[in-house]
Write a protein that holds these residues in place. Structure first.
Motif, PDB file in Angstrom:
ATOM      1  N   GLU A  84       0.825  -1.287  -0.052  1.00 24.09           N
ATOM      2  CA  GLU A  84      -0.058  -0.119  -0.089  1.00 24.09           C
ATOM      3  C   GLU A  84       0.823   1.206   0.098  1.00 24.09           C
ATOM      4  OE1 GLU A  84      -3.642   1.915   2.567  1.00 24.09           O
ATOM      5  OE2 GLU A  84      -3.324   0.009   2.921  1.00 24.09           O
ATOM      6  N   TYR A  85       1.852   1.445   0.729  1.00 26.54           N
ATOM      7  CA  TYR A  85       2.820   2.346   0.739  1.00 26.54           C
ATOM      8  C   TYR A  85       4.135   1.986   0.661  1.00 26.54           C
ATOM      9  CZ  TYR A  85      -0.981   5.216   2.570  1.00 26.54           C
ATOM     10  OH  TYR A  85      -2.349   5.683   2.696  1.00 26.54           O
ATOM     11  N   GLY A 132       7.320   6.037   2.093  1.00 24.92           N
ATOM     12  CA  GLY A 132       5.896   6.668   2.842  1.00 24.92           C
ATOM     13  C   GLY A 132       4.859   6.871   1.845  1.00 24.92           C
ATOM     14  N   HIS A 133       5.162   7.051   0.453  1.00 25.37           N
ATOM     15  CA  HIS A 133       4.329   7.328  -0.619  1.00 25.37           C
ATOM     16  C   HIS A 133       3.477   6.178  -1.014  1.00 25.37           C
ATOM     17  CE1 HIS A 133       5.021  11.706  -0.568  1.00 25.37           C
ATOM     18  NE2 HIS A 133       6.275  11.337  -0.301  1.00 25.37           N
ATOM     19  N   LYS A 134       2.585   6.457  -2.017  1.00 30.93           N
ATOM     20  CA  LYS A 134       1.714   5.266  -2.555  1.00 30.93           C
ATOM     21  C   LYS A 134       1.716   5.593  -4.163  1.00 30.93           C
ATOM     22  CE  LYS A 134      -2.731   7.586  -1.540  1.00 30.93           C
ATOM     23  NZ  LYS A 134      -2.375   8.679  -1.375  1.00 30.93           N
ATOM     24  N   ASP A 137       1.660   8.593  -6.595  1.00 28.50           N
ATOM     25  CA  ASP A 137       2.131   9.841  -6.078  1.00 28.50           C
ATOM     26  C   ASP A 137       3.295  10.348  -6.847  1.00 28.50           C
ATOM     27  OD1 ASP A 137       0.486   9.749  -3.818  1.00 28.50           O
ATOM     28  OD2 ASP A 137       1.833   9.326  -2.375  1.00 28.50           O
TER      29      ASP A 137
END
Length: 157
Positions: A84-85, A132-134, A137
């Motif tokens: 997911e991340y 921390g991004h998905k 992004d």
């Protein structure tokens, strides 16, 4: 207490193998070089002896570093990695916005990096920007050659 060192299982095994090699084969090889250099006589002007002693010091320092790393290692359980991340052990497919070039990377701890094989550190400019991004992004990474835009196309399990 020392900061944990994040390693993949593969990276941990690689360090163990290097440590074993240094402690056995390399130590023996350098000891032999020192022995041969000593046989040349006067040590004050013996460059072979100096070189062997320097090599020995560098090797012993590497052994200490590897032992400390393994002692503080925390192995990433890749089977529990979410897609997911982006986090350590994530495999990502990205597009460099300026050029349209597509690349795949695996985010690893700094001791596991191997850019030639697509393994980048979470502490590198690109790795840090992705963390921390998905999917979907667009992030910016401050690299030595300037700021680059990166679009996250996929997080691969």
């Amino acid at each position: 207490m020392a900061k944990p060192v994040m390693l993949t299982e593969e990276g941990y095994k690689k360090l163990q193998e290097e440590l074993e090699f240094l402690k056995t084969e390399k130590r023996t090889e350098i000891a032999e070089k020192i022995k041969v250099a000593r046989s040349y006589g006067d040590l004050s002007e013996n460059s072979e002896y100096d070189d062997a002693k320097n090599e020995q010091a560098i090797m012993e320092a590497r052994i200490v570093t590897i032992e400390a790393t393994l002692k503080n290692a925390q192995i990433i359980n890749e089977s529990e990695v979410s897609n997911e991340y982006i986090h350590l052990a994530s495999k990502v497919k990205v597009e460099l916005v300026a050029t349209g070039r597509v690349a795949e990377y695996k985010i690893v701890g700094s001791n596991d990096t191997d850019p030639g094989n697509g393994k980048i550190s979470d502490e590198s400019p690109v790795g840090k920007a992705l963390m921390g991004h998905k999917k979907g992004d667009v992030v910016e990474a401050e690299t030595p050659s300037g700021t680059i835009g990166i679009k996250i196309l996929d997080i691969i399990k």
